[in-house]
Design a protein around this motif. Sequence first.
Motif, PDB file in Angstrom:
ATOM      1  N   TYR A  98      -8.151  -9.627  -2.374  1.00  0.00           N
ATOM      2  CA  TYR A  98      -8.531  -8.227  -2.240  1.00  0.00           C
ATOM      3  C   TYR A  98      -7.748  -7.370  -3.227  1.00  0.00           C
ATOM      4  N   VAL A  99      -8.330  -6.235  -3.548  1.00  0.00           N
ATOM      5  CA  VAL A  99      -7.652  -5.215  -4.350  1.00  0.00           C
ATOM      6  C   VAL A  99      -7.607  -3.938  -3.516  1.00  0.00           C
ATOM      7  N   ALA A 100      -6.402  -3.429  -3.281  1.00  0.00           N
ATOM      8  CA  ALA A 100      -6.220  -2.271  -2.408  1.00  0.00           C
ATOM      9  C   ALA A 100      -6.700  -0.988  -3.066  1.00  0.00           C
ATOM     10  N   PRO A 101      -6.938   0.053  -2.284  1.00  0.00           N
ATOM     11  CA  PRO A 101      -7.333   1.340  -2.878  1.00  0.00           C
ATOM     12  C   PRO A 101      -6.175   1.950  -3.657  1.00  0.00           C
ATOM     13  N   LYS A 102      -6.506   2.831  -4.566  1.00  0.00           N
ATOM     14  CA  LYS A 102      -5.469   3.510  -5.340  1.00  0.00           C
ATOM     15  C   LYS A 102      -4.565   4.314  -4.408  1.00  0.00           C
ATOM     16  N   GLY A 103      -3.290   4.282  -4.702  1.00  0.00           N
ATOM     17  CA  GLY A 103      -2.341   5.051  -3.912  1.00  0.00           C
ATOM     18  C   GLY A 103      -1.627   4.252  -2.850  1.00  0.00           C
ATOM     19  N   ALA A 104      -2.185   3.093  -2.463  1.00  0.00           N
ATOM     20  CA  ALA A 104      -1.519   2.252  -1.456  1.00  0.00           C
ATOM     21  C   ALA A 104      -0.349   1.526  -2.110  1.00  0.00           C
ATOM     22  N   SER A 105       0.770   1.493  -1.441  1.00  0.00           N
ATOM     23  CA  SER A 105       1.946   0.822  -2.007  1.00  0.00           C
ATOM     24  C   SER A 105       1.988  -0.629  -1.539  1.00  0.00           C
ATOM     25  N   PRO A 106       2.572  -1.528  -2.338  1.00  0.00           N
ATOM     26  CA  PRO A 106       2.644  -2.937  -1.944  1.00  0.00           C
ATOM     27  C   PRO A 106       3.328  -3.147  -0.594  1.00  0.00           C
ATOM     28  N   LEU A 107       4.426  -2.425  -0.357  1.00  0.00           N
ATOM     29  CA  LEU A 107       5.149  -2.614   0.895  1.00  0.00           C
ATOM     30  C   LEU A 107       4.329  -2.115   2.083  1.00  0.00           C
ATOM     31  N   GLU A 108       3.599  -1.022   1.883  1.00  0.00           N
ATOM     32  CA  GLU A 108       2.742  -0.496   2.951  1.00  0.00           C
ATOM     33  C   GLU A 108       1.662  -1.503   3.309  1.00  0.00           C
ATOM     34  N   VAL A 109       1.026  -2.083   2.298  1.00  0.00           N
ATOM     35  CA  VAL A 109      -0.022  -3.070   2.532  1.00  0.00           C
ATOM     36  C   VAL A 109       0.553  -4.282   3.258  1.00  0.00           C
ATOM     37  N   TYR A 110       1.689  -4.761   2.781  1.00  0.00           N
ATOM     38  CA  TYR A 110       2.320  -5.944   3.377  1.00  0.00           C
ATOM     39  C   TYR A 110       2.657  -5.721   4.842  1.00  0.00           C
ATOM     40  N   ARG A 111       3.279  -4.605   5.143  1.00  0.00           N
ATOM     41  CA  ARG A 111       3.706  -4.361   6.524  1.00  0.00           C
ATOM     42  C   ARG A 111       2.528  -4.141   7.464  1.00  0.00           C
ATOM     43  N   ASN A 112       1.433  -3.633   6.944  1.00  0.00           N
ATOM     44  CA  ASN A 112       0.232  -3.510   7.766  1.00  0.00           C
ATOM     45  C   ASN A 112      -0.308  -4.887   8.155  1.00  0.00           C
ATOM     46  N   TYR A 113      -0.327  -5.810   7.194  1.00  0.00           N
ATOM     47  CA  TYR A 113      -0.769  -7.168   7.502  1.00  0.00           C
ATOM     48  C   TYR A 113       0.154  -7.811   8.533  1.00  0.00           C
TER      49      TYR A 113
END
Length: 343
Positions: A98-113
């Motif tokens: 997947y490719v995240a939307p613009k503005g999402a940070s790597p750490l934010e994406v990781y912690r959500n998962y």
Amino acid sequence: MTVKKISSPSMPSCAGRALRSSLLACALAAAAPAFAAAVDKAEIDRPGGSDNRVVGRYQGSVLYLYGDTALGKVNILSAKGGKPVLLSVEGKVANRMYVAPKGASPLEVYRNYRDALTKAGFEPIYACELTACDKDGTQPMMSDRPREAVWVKSSAQADSLFNSGNQPDFSYYSGRRSGPDGITYVSIGIAGGGSFDGRVRQFIQVAEPSTTQLGKVKVDAKAIEAGLKRDGKMALYGVNFDTNKALLRDDSAAQLTEMAAVLKAAPALKVFIVGHTDNQGEFGANTTLSQKRAEAVVAALSGKYGIAPTRLIARGVANLAPVSANDNEDGRAKNRRVEMVVR
């Protein structure tokens, strides 16, 4: 998920065509390059793909690539002495990028998962964030994982997702969850920077419990004869029944034909037809079921294939003679069998 609208390109080559089907085909052909470009830029989901049922996507992400295998092996990361090591797991494998939307940070994406997986009952096997991953040398161990994955289409973007292990803002999580059919494994690698205008890239692998479906290959007469001479018995997985039933399925015909050929070629040969089950359910019920299955095979060999009933004796032994452990579905599948045994 927001999908950018693709403007229709001009189609001068379609001018003058009368048939509606020709106009449609021409329009689709002309639109294909723009459609492919939108996929490559991760503006729309890859055609034909969907989220895996175990792990979905970070909100607003685009499915760039996918691939599924009915039964395969993948390497995920486990921990030994607090450090990452490769762990080979087997199952029904789902690969997603997947490719995240613009503005999402790597750490934010990781912690959500990680939060979502924890709430779904997964326990971590190994996990690290950012500098902790750098310290453990985790990302280089992940660099080959996307290249080894099965995808619907080859992709340099997927192959180089973790490059040589030097992508910025890398985090990783692997976890497991036990269920009635076995263990489900999840492996997630997150990286920032690089392609797709620096948007966060997500590599997800899920390995769900799966088993080899036995009975798809018959044992021919020569192999049965050799097995009987060598071992005095031969296990036959091409004799098939539905769960908890003793009615032979139609796909058993090929195997029964080979069994009959052996018996016809050796008129003096007498055999036991032995039914085996796994250890699921009550022993008494399994004994009855295995006996009825053995009797069904004897009835077929004598009634349809002309083998004298006096040469065949049916016996059901339930789970008294396993050939594999009964603590996993693959082992249980091997134990569910019919055998020819020389008398």
